[in-house]
Write an enzyme that holds these catalytic residues in place. Structure first.
Site, PDB file in Angstrom:
ATOM      1  N   PHE A   1      22.649  -9.197   1.114  1.00  0.00           N
ATOM      2  CA  PHE A   1      22.157 -10.221   2.028  1.00  0.00           C
ATOM      3  C   PHE A   1      21.712  -9.594   3.344  1.00  0.00           C
ATOM      4  O   PHE A   1      22.317  -8.622   3.817  1.00  0.00           O
ATOM      5  CB  PHE A   1      23.236 -11.279   2.281  1.00  0.00           C
ATOM      6  CG  PHE A   1      23.578 -12.082   1.059  1.00  0.00           C
ATOM      7  CD1 PHE A   1      22.768 -13.133   0.658  1.00  0.00           C
ATOM      8  CD2 PHE A   1      24.686 -11.767   0.296  1.00  0.00           C
ATOM      9  CE1 PHE A   1      23.064 -13.867  -0.477  1.00  0.00           C
ATOM     10  CE2 PHE A   1      24.992 -12.498  -0.844  1.00  0.00           C
ATOM     11  CZ  PHE A   1      24.178 -13.553  -1.231  1.00  0.00           C
ATOM     12  N   GLU A   2      20.683 -10.169   3.920  1.00  0.00           N
ATOM     13  CA  GLU A   2      20.042  -9.594   5.095  1.00  0.00           C
ATOM     14  C   GLU A   2      21.000  -9.341   6.254  1.00  0.00           C
ATOM     15  O   GLU A   2      20.841  -8.376   7.002  1.00  0.00           O
ATOM     16  CB  GLU A   2      18.906 -10.515   5.545  1.00  0.00           C
ATOM     17  CG  GLU A   2      18.036  -9.949   6.638  1.00  0.00           C
ATOM     18  CD  GLU A   2      16.854 -10.864   6.942  1.00  0.00           C
ATOM     19  OE1 GLU A   2      16.376 -10.836   8.075  1.00  0.00           O
ATOM     20  OE2 GLU A   2      16.425 -11.597   6.024  1.00  0.00           O
ATOM     21  N   ALA A   3      21.997 -10.216   6.419  1.00  0.00           N
ATOM     22  CA  ALA A   3      22.936 -10.047   7.534  1.00  0.00           C
ATOM     23  C   ALA A   3      23.919  -8.911   7.296  1.00  0.00           C
ATOM     24  O   ALA A   3      24.684  -8.561   8.197  1.00  0.00           O
ATOM     25  CB  ALA A   3      23.693 -11.344   7.797  1.00  0.00           C
ATOM     26  N   GLY A   4      23.930  -8.342   6.077  1.00  0.00           N
ATOM     27  CA  GLY A   4      24.717  -7.140   5.863  1.00  0.00           C
ATOM     28  C   GLY A   4      25.779  -7.179   4.789  1.00  0.00           C
ATOM     29  O   GLY A   4      26.393  -6.152   4.495  1.00  0.00           O
TER      30      GLY A   4
END
Length: 267
Positions: free
Chosen positions: A55-58
């Site tokens: 996921f983009e947030a990590g």
């Protein structure tokens, strides 16, 4: 249980099922917001429990068992994650070649798999005054540039499948010429599949043009072409895609998205 689940499904449910079936077990999948997350969760609960979502947030390697995330930054994406390192770390994984698939959407697509999710209209007035401002790239352009392959999920309408994009947000095969992505400095191979409300499409290995691989239930080669703004190539072995099973629809409606955040209940 009623037989209605086996025979009644919405277009969104159909493309989620098609998207989930496209995913292979034990692959690393960079997930976009919305329908891609639903498809990844469905794949995890059915044939591909070993999928590792990014996921983009990590968050990496989450098990989406605590409810559907509402965005790629939702705290639910961290549930039982392998690690949580932040946005830069997530994109570094893709840039270093560790993401097998990027799973994204868009508002417009052309025959070479280039996507627009930025704006509609406005030229020659310019970028600052579009007829319609769209959400923009987010991480989609990075995913399309760096993930090994991309899977695109979107509504199939003639106005969306266009010969010329209003704006190029996420690169596919660019102009379709040999080596175009490499010359542009992109490390990923490019688009792999386009999953729509009418069809499953791929790309010709030589011309990089979009190719019809399968028609979804109720569609034909002619109906898909009629709703496409450019000429599709047609695979000689084009097939009819199997409709959702009773269990797949039950999982979507009862376990994955029971509140209808992303999946509409009516066609």
């Amino acid at each position: 249980m009623s037989n209605e689940f086996a025979v009644q499904f919405t277009p969104q449910e159909m493309i989620v099922v098609a998207g989930a079936r496209t995913l292979e077990n034990n692959k690393v999948v960079f997930a976009g917001t919305g329908l891609p997350m639903v498809a990844i969760t469905l794949a995890q609960l059915t044939h591909a429990p070993g999928i590792i979502p990014v996921f983009e947030a990590g968050a990496v390697g989450s098990l989406l068992t605590r409810g559907l995330p509402l965005s790629v930054g939702c705290s639910r994406t961290t549930s039982k994650a392998m690690y949580l390192q932040g946005l830069n770390s997530a994109f570094e994984l893709a840039q270093r070649g560790y993401c097998d698939y990027g799973f994204i959407g868009g508002a417009e697509i052309d025959m070479y798999g280039n996507l627009n999710s930025t704006m509609i209209g406005a030229f020659p007035e310019g970028y600052q005054k579009p007829a319609l401002r769209l959400p923009g790239s987010g991480g989609a352009s990075d995913m399309a540039s760096s993930c090994e392959r991309t899977i695109i999920i979107m509504v199939h309408e003639k106005r969306r499948f266009t010969e010329k994009l209003n704006y190029l947000t996420s690169p596919g095969y660019l102009d379709g010429s040999s080596g175009a992505r490499q010359r542009a400095g992109l490390v990923g191979q490019g688009p792999y599949r386009v999953i729509t409300t009418r069809a499953v499409l791929g790309f010709d290995e030589e011309t990089r043009r979009m190719k019809l691989l399968a028609t979804l239930p109720g569609e034909t080669v002619s109906s898909v072409q009629e709703n496409t703004g450019f000429e599709l190539l047609v695979d000689p072995n084009v097939r009819e895609f199997e409709p959702p099973t009773q269990e797949e629809i039950r999982l979507i409606r009862e376990e994955i998205d029971p509140h209808g955040y992303f999946i509409k209940r009516k066609a």
